[in-house]
Structure formats: structure tokens, C-alpha cells
Design an enzyme around this catalytic site. Structure first.
Site, PDB file in Angstrom:
ATOM      1  N   GLY A  11       0.839  -1.205   0.000  1.00 14.85           N
ATOM      2  CA  GLY A  11       0.000   0.000   0.000  1.00 14.85           C
ATOM      3  C   GLY A  11       0.868   1.246   0.000  1.00 14.85           C
ATOM      4  O   GLY A  11       0.523   2.265   0.613  1.00 14.85           O
ATOM      5  N   ALA A  12       1.994   1.165  -0.720  1.00 16.87           N
ATOM      6  CA  ALA A  12       3.024   2.205  -0.598  1.00 16.87           C
ATOM      7  C   ALA A  12       2.935   3.282  -1.678  1.00 16.87           C
ATOM      8  O   ALA A  12       3.814   4.128  -1.785  1.00 16.87           O
ATOM      9  CB  ALA A  12       4.411   1.563  -0.608  1.00 16.87           C
ATOM     10  N   ASP A  61      -1.422  -7.232  -5.207  1.00 16.72           N
ATOM     11  CA  ASP A  61      -2.705  -7.191  -4.509  1.00 16.72           C
ATOM     12  C   ASP A  61      -2.544  -8.128  -3.322  1.00 16.72           C
ATOM     13  O   ASP A  61      -2.479  -9.352  -3.483  1.00 16.72           O
ATOM     14  CB  ASP A  61      -3.823  -7.676  -5.451  1.00 16.72           C
ATOM     15  CG  ASP A  61      -5.175  -7.750  -4.742  1.00 16.72           C
ATOM     16  OD1 ASP A  61      -5.211  -7.642  -3.490  1.00 16.72           O
ATOM     17  OD2 ASP A  61      -6.186  -7.946  -5.437  1.00 16.72           O
ATOM     18  N   VAL A  62      -2.468  -7.552  -2.122  1.00 12.72           N
ATOM     19  CA  VAL A  62      -2.144  -8.361  -0.938  1.00 12.72           C
ATOM     20  C   VAL A  62      -3.213  -9.404  -0.609  1.00 12.72           C
ATOM     21  O   VAL A  62      -2.948 -10.356   0.111  1.00 12.72           O
ATOM     22  CB  VAL A  62      -1.886  -7.481   0.315  1.00 12.72           C
ATOM     23  CG1 VAL A  62      -0.696  -6.559   0.099  1.00 12.72           C
ATOM     24  CG2 VAL A  62      -3.124  -6.695   0.733  1.00 12.72           C
ATOM     25  N   SER A 140      -4.690   0.080  14.273  1.00 12.27           N
ATOM     26  CA  SER A 140      -5.357   1.388  14.340  1.00 12.27           C
ATOM     27  C   SER A 140      -5.960   1.557  15.728  1.00 12.27           C
ATOM     28  O   SER A 140      -6.289   0.564  16.395  1.00 12.27           O
ATOM     29  CB  SER A 140      -6.479   1.443  13.293  1.00 12.27           C
ATOM     30  OG  SER A 140      -7.332   2.541  13.529  1.00 12.27           O
ATOM     31  N   TYR A 152     -13.673  -2.892  10.072  1.00 11.17           N
ATOM     32  CA  TYR A 152     -12.308  -2.356  10.196  1.00 11.17           C
ATOM     33  C   TYR A 152     -11.769  -2.562  11.623  1.00 11.17           C
ATOM     34  O   TYR A 152     -10.619  -2.958  11.815  1.00 11.17           O
ATOM     35  CB  TYR A 152     -12.363  -0.876   9.825  1.00 11.17           C
ATOM     36  CG  TYR A 152     -11.048  -0.137   9.768  1.00 11.17           C
ATOM     37  CD1 TYR A 152     -10.198  -0.280   8.679  1.00 11.17           C
ATOM     38  CD2 TYR A 152     -10.680   0.746  10.782  1.00 11.17           C
ATOM     39  CE1 TYR A 152      -9.005   0.433   8.607  1.00 11.17           C
ATOM     40  CE2 TYR A 152      -9.501   1.454  10.720  1.00 11.17           C
ATOM     41  CZ  TYR A 152      -8.660   1.301   9.625  1.00 11.17           C
ATOM     42  OH  TYR A 152      -7.479   2.012   9.557  1.00 11.17           O
ATOM     43  N   ALA A 155     -10.873  -6.169  12.063  1.00 16.39           N
ATOM     44  CA  ALA A 155      -9.627  -6.491  11.338  1.00 16.39           C
ATOM     45  C   ALA A 155      -8.413  -5.926  12.074  1.00 16.39           C
ATOM     46  O   ALA A 155      -7.391  -6.601  12.225  1.00 16.39           O
ATOM     47  CB  ALA A 155      -9.694  -5.942   9.913  1.00 16.39           C
ATOM     48  N   LYS A 156      -8.528  -4.685  12.545  1.00 23.19           N
ATOM     49  CA  LYS A 156      -7.370  -4.044  13.181  1.00 23.19           C
ATOM     50  C   LYS A 156      -7.085  -4.653  14.557  1.00 23.19           C
ATOM     51  O   LYS A 156      -5.925  -4.696  14.990  1.00 23.19           O
ATOM     52  CB  LYS A 156      -7.594  -2.538  13.295  1.00 23.19           C
ATOM     53  CG  LYS A 156      -7.587  -1.813  11.930  1.00 23.19           C
ATOM     54  CD  LYS A 156      -6.341  -2.093  11.132  1.00 23.19           C
ATOM     55  CE  LYS A 156      -6.090  -1.083  10.023  1.00 23.19           C
ATOM     56  NZ  LYS A 156      -4.933  -1.472   9.181  1.00 23.19           N
TER      57      LYS A 156
HETATM   58  P1  NAP Z   1      -4.540   5.322   1.965  1.00 30.61           P
HETATM   59  O1  NAP Z   1      -4.039   6.701   1.759  1.00 30.61           O
HETATM   60  O2  NAP Z   1      -5.928   4.990   1.581  1.00 30.61           O
HETATM   61  O3  NAP Z   1      -3.522   4.302   1.268  1.00 30.61           O
HETATM   62  C1  NAP Z   1      -3.747   2.922   1.317  1.00 30.61           C
HETATM   63  C2  NAP Z   1      -3.052   2.279   0.136  1.00 30.61           C
HETATM   64  O4  NAP Z   1      -3.302   0.852   0.187  1.00 30.61           O
HETATM   65  C3  NAP Z   1      -3.619   2.792  -1.204  1.00 30.61           C
HETATM   66  O5  NAP Z   1      -2.569   3.111  -2.091  1.00 30.61           O
HETATM   67  C4  NAP Z   1      -4.420   1.591  -1.690  1.00 30.61           C
HETATM   68  O6  NAP Z   1      -4.499   1.469  -3.090  1.00 30.61           O
HETATM   69  C5  NAP Z   1      -3.611   0.437  -1.138  1.00 30.61           C
HETATM   70  N1  NAP Z   1      -4.364  -0.811  -1.197  1.00 30.61           N
HETATM   71  C6  NAP Z   1      -5.685  -1.017  -1.012  1.00 30.61           C
HETATM   72  N2  NAP Z   1      -5.999  -2.296  -1.199  1.00 30.61           N
HETATM   73  C7  NAP Z   1      -4.848  -2.937  -1.531  1.00 30.61           C
HETATM   74  C8  NAP Z   1      -4.521  -4.281  -1.863  1.00 30.61           C
HETATM   75  N3  NAP Z   1      -5.465  -5.237  -1.904  1.00 30.61           N
HETATM   76  N4  NAP Z   1      -3.236  -4.581  -2.153  1.00 30.61           N
HETATM   77  C9  NAP Z   1      -2.283  -3.628  -2.127  1.00 30.61           C
HETATM   78  N5  NAP Z   1      -2.517  -2.348  -1.819  1.00 30.61           N
HETATM   79  C10 NAP Z   1      -3.785  -2.004  -1.531  1.00 30.61           C
HETATM   80  O7  NAP Z   1      -4.425   4.900   3.519  1.00 30.61           O
HETATM   81  P2  NAP Z   1      -3.480   5.439   4.699  1.00 30.61           P
HETATM   82  O8  NAP Z   1      -4.239   6.425   5.455  1.00 30.61           O
HETATM   83  O9  NAP Z   1      -2.122   5.757   4.174  1.00 30.61           O
HETATM   84  O10 NAP Z   1      -3.430   4.111   5.602  1.00 30.61           O
HETATM   85  C11 NAP Z   1      -2.369   3.174   5.545  1.00 30.61           C
HETATM   86  C12 NAP Z   1      -2.598   2.119   6.623  1.00 30.61           C
HETATM   87  O11 NAP Z   1      -2.676   2.750   7.900  1.00 30.61           O
HETATM   88  C13 NAP Z   1      -3.896   1.332   6.461  1.00 30.61           C
HETATM   89  O12 NAP Z   1      -3.700  -0.013   6.852  1.00 30.61           O
HETATM   90  C14 NAP Z   1      -4.840   2.031   7.404  1.00 30.61           C
HETATM   91  O13 NAP Z   1      -5.882   1.188   7.816  1.00 30.61           O
HETATM   92  C15 NAP Z   1      -3.887   2.387   8.532  1.00 30.61           C
HETATM   93  N6  NAP Z   1      -4.360   3.496   9.367  1.00 30.61           N
HETATM   94  C16 NAP Z   1      -4.584   4.738   8.841  1.00 30.61           C
HETATM   95  C17 NAP Z   1      -5.037   5.762   9.677  1.00 30.61           C
HETATM   96  C18 NAP Z   1      -5.324   7.161   9.168  1.00 30.61           C
HETATM   97  O14 NAP Z   1      -5.832   7.993   9.967  1.00 30.61           O
HETATM   98  N7  NAP Z   1      -5.028   7.492   7.931  1.00 30.61           N
HETATM   99  C19 NAP Z   1      -5.262   5.505  11.023  1.00 30.61           C
HETATM  100  C20 NAP Z   1      -5.031   4.242  11.523  1.00 30.61           C
HETATM  101  C21 NAP Z   1      -4.564   3.238  10.686  1.00 30.61           C
HETATM  102  P3  NAP Z   1      -5.761   2.093  -3.876  1.00 30.61           P
HETATM  103  O15 NAP Z   1      -5.678   3.549  -3.676  1.00 30.61           O
HETATM  104  O16 NAP Z   1      -5.542   1.673  -5.294  1.00 30.61           O
HETATM  105  O17 NAP Z   1      -6.979   1.488  -3.243  1.00 30.61           O
END
Ligand code: NAP
Length: 251
Positions: A11-12, A61-62, A140, A152, A155-156
Site C-alpha cells: 500500500g506504498a 494485490d495483498v 489502528s 475495520y 480487522a485491526k
Molecule cells: P490510503 O491513503 O488509503 O492508502 C492505502 C493504500 O493501500 C492505497 O494506495 C491503496 O491502493 C492500497 N491498497 C488497497 N488495497 C490494496 C490491496 N489489496 N493490495 C495492495 N494495496 C492495496 O491509507 P493510509 O491512510 O495511508 O493508511 C495506511 C494504513 O494505515 C492502512 O492499513 C490504514 O488502515 C492504517 N491506518 C490509517 C489511519 C489514518 O488515519 N489514515 C489511522 C489508523 C490506521 P488504492 O488507492 O488503489 O486502493
């Protein structure tokens, strides 16, 4: 000179994952930038290269076993055996329970839980063979419960049990497994949440900050700093922990 460690971040292509990939590269690791969108991965990999680092864009795709097997093998062949894995890929399908569809449930489980399982299982052999490994799972604060996020949150929270179990199983091979549990981090994910709630992102931030002792929301760099620490060779006695990075106490 010893060869650099190889990290694989899922997801990078954006948000937290991109920040983690760039930080690990700045720390001197070679980094596989993995995501669904290969072109977006290539942009992050190019940024790393132009900053003097080494990176490989790889579509994974994970939630798909064959994609995971292909992707991890490709990284091992092109960059070297991955011994640092950051399970960061994530999606939201928020809904109150009575409106949550089977698809909302399984999509979130497939990406966060099954995805972290498939990736860790595929990478662990490289780590045990090397006698060194670092697995970092993105949990999370929602693991503690959050309205509209039964899928969510489950899962978390599941990822926390997964983390502790891998720590127990893999510890003796020099492999640590830890989880980072972020609070409110400003990314596309939280922007989408604002849209879904029908408020502006600024309003969501203003509301969220009221409950954050640090007086601000987090940034992807805040999470990358902790991932950087957990990936270090001298962090080897930190194992099976869940580190809340939320600007104040949780748990
Ligand atoms: P984000 O901006 O939505 O980025 C997530 C990335 O994961 C996107 O590039 C997405 O691709 C990719 N992804 C989705 N499904 C995938 C798959 N099957 N295989 C590979 N990649 C996939 O999210 P973020 O805010 O950076 O969050 C990153 C992580 O931190 C997540 O696990 C999230 O649950 C966790 N987190 C975030 C927050 C927050 O406040 N932002 C808080 C707690 C935890 P697409 O765009 O193509 O879907």
C-alpha cells in the site's frame, strides 16, 4: 561494505505507506514499493531514486495469493530477499452494522487480515533464512472500537493478535513482529472519511483535534518514524508490541 537490508512496503503508492517507503530508503534500505496501482508505485520509487535511494515498484494485490507469491519472488530476485515487511495496505468500507454488506465485511478482512497473513507467510522464509527479520503491521486506534467500523475495528484488533502470535513463533529466528496503531493521520483515507460524513476535511480535523492531547492530527511522517525505529537492527528486543501513535494515550 555489507549489502543493504531489503524492505517491502505494501500500500506504498500513497499516504502512510509512501512515507514509510521513503523513510526506510533514507535509512539506507533498498525498498520494494508495492501497491495495486503500478504507475503510482513507480512515482514513489522514482522519488526514492532521485533522493539517492534504491527502490523497485512492484504491483501486489495483498489479498490475492498468487499476486503475493509473484510479487515477493520478484522482489527477492530483483532487489534481494525481503527481510523487512511493512503490512500497510488498507481500505475502508464503513457502515453502521445494519447497513454493512457482506462485501463491506469481506473486502476489509481480505485486505487487512488475509493480506497481512499472505504477505507475512510469503516473506517469513527469507527472514528466518537470514536470521533477521522485521514485520510491522498497521493496526489502528479503531481496534478499540469505532462507530461505523465493525469490519475495520475487527480487522485491526485481529492484527494485534496476529502480531503477538508471529512474535512468539518467529522470535527465536531473529524476526520481530510489532504493530503500529495510528490515530487520526491526515491522508486520502481520512479525506474519504470526511466526504462520507458530508463534512469538509478541515471540519473533520477541527473536530478530531479536540480529543488529541498533542493538539494536532498526525502525519504520515509520524508513522514512518516509528516504522523506521522498529525496522532497526538494534530494535531486536522489541517484539510483539502494539505502539499507539495517536498524540496521546489509547488502550
Ligand atoms: P490510503 O491513503 O488509503 O492508502 C492505502 C493504500 O493501500 C492505497 O494506495 C491503496 O491502493 C492500497 N491498497 C488497497 N488495497 C490494496 C490491496 N489489496 N493490495 C495492495 N494495496 C492495496 O491509507 P493510509 O491512510 O495511508 O493508511 C495506511 C494504513 O494505515 C492502512 O492499513 C490504514 O488502515 C492504517 N491506518 C490509517 C489511519 C489514518 O488515519 N489514515 C489511522 C489508523 C490506521 P488504492 O488507492 O488503489 O486502493
Amino acid at each position: 561494505m555489507t549489502s543493504p537490508r531489503i524492505a517491502l512496503v505494501t500500500g506504498a503508492a500513497r499516504g502512510i505507506g509512501a512515507a514509510v517507503a521513503e523513510r526506510l530508503a533514507a535509512d539506507g534500505l533498498a525498498v520494494a514499493v508495492a501497491d495495486l496501482d503500478e504507475r503510482a508505485c513507480a512515482e514513489v520509487a522514482a522519488r526514492i531514486a532521485s533522493a539517492g535511494g534504491r527502490a523497485l515498484a512492484v504491483p501486489i494485490d495483498v489479498s490475492d495469493e498468487s499476486s503475493v507469491a509473484r510479487g515477493v519472488a520478484h522482489v527477492a530476485e530483483r532487489l534481494g530477499p525481503p527481510t523487512v515487511l511493512v503490512n500497510n495496505a488498507g481500505v475502508l468500507r464503513d457502515n453502521l452494522l445494519f447497513r454493512m454488506t457482506n462485501d463491506d465485511w469481506s473486502t476489509v478482512m481480505d485486505v487487512h487480515l488475509r493480506g497481512s497473513f499472505l504477505m507475512s507467510r510469503a516473506a517469513q522464509g527469507h527472514m528466518t533464512k537470514a536470521g533477521f527479520g522485521r514485520i510491522v503491521n498497521l493496526s489502528s486506534t479503531s481496534a478499540l472500537g469505532n462507530r461505523g467500523q465493525a469490519n475495520y475495528a475487527a480487522a485491526k484488533a485481529g492484527l494485534q493478535g496476529f502480531t503477538k502470535t508471529l512474535a512468539i513463533e518467529l522470535g527465536k529466528f531473529g524476526v520481530t513482529t510489532n504493530a503500529i496503531a495510528p490515530g487520526f493521520i491526515a491522508t486520502d483515507m481520512t479525506r474519504t472519511t470526511a466526504e462520507r460524513m458530508g463534512v469538509s476535511f478541515e471540519e473533520l480535523v477541527e473536530h478530531g483535534v479536540k480529543d488529541i492531547p498533542a493538539g494536532r492530527v498526525g502525519t504520515p511522517a509520524d508513522i514512518a518514524a516509528v516504522a523506521s525505529f522498529l525496522a532497526r537492527e538494534d530494535a531486536g528486543f522489541v517484539n510483539g508490541q502494539v505502539i499507539y501513535v495517536a498524540g496521546g494515550p489509547k488502550d
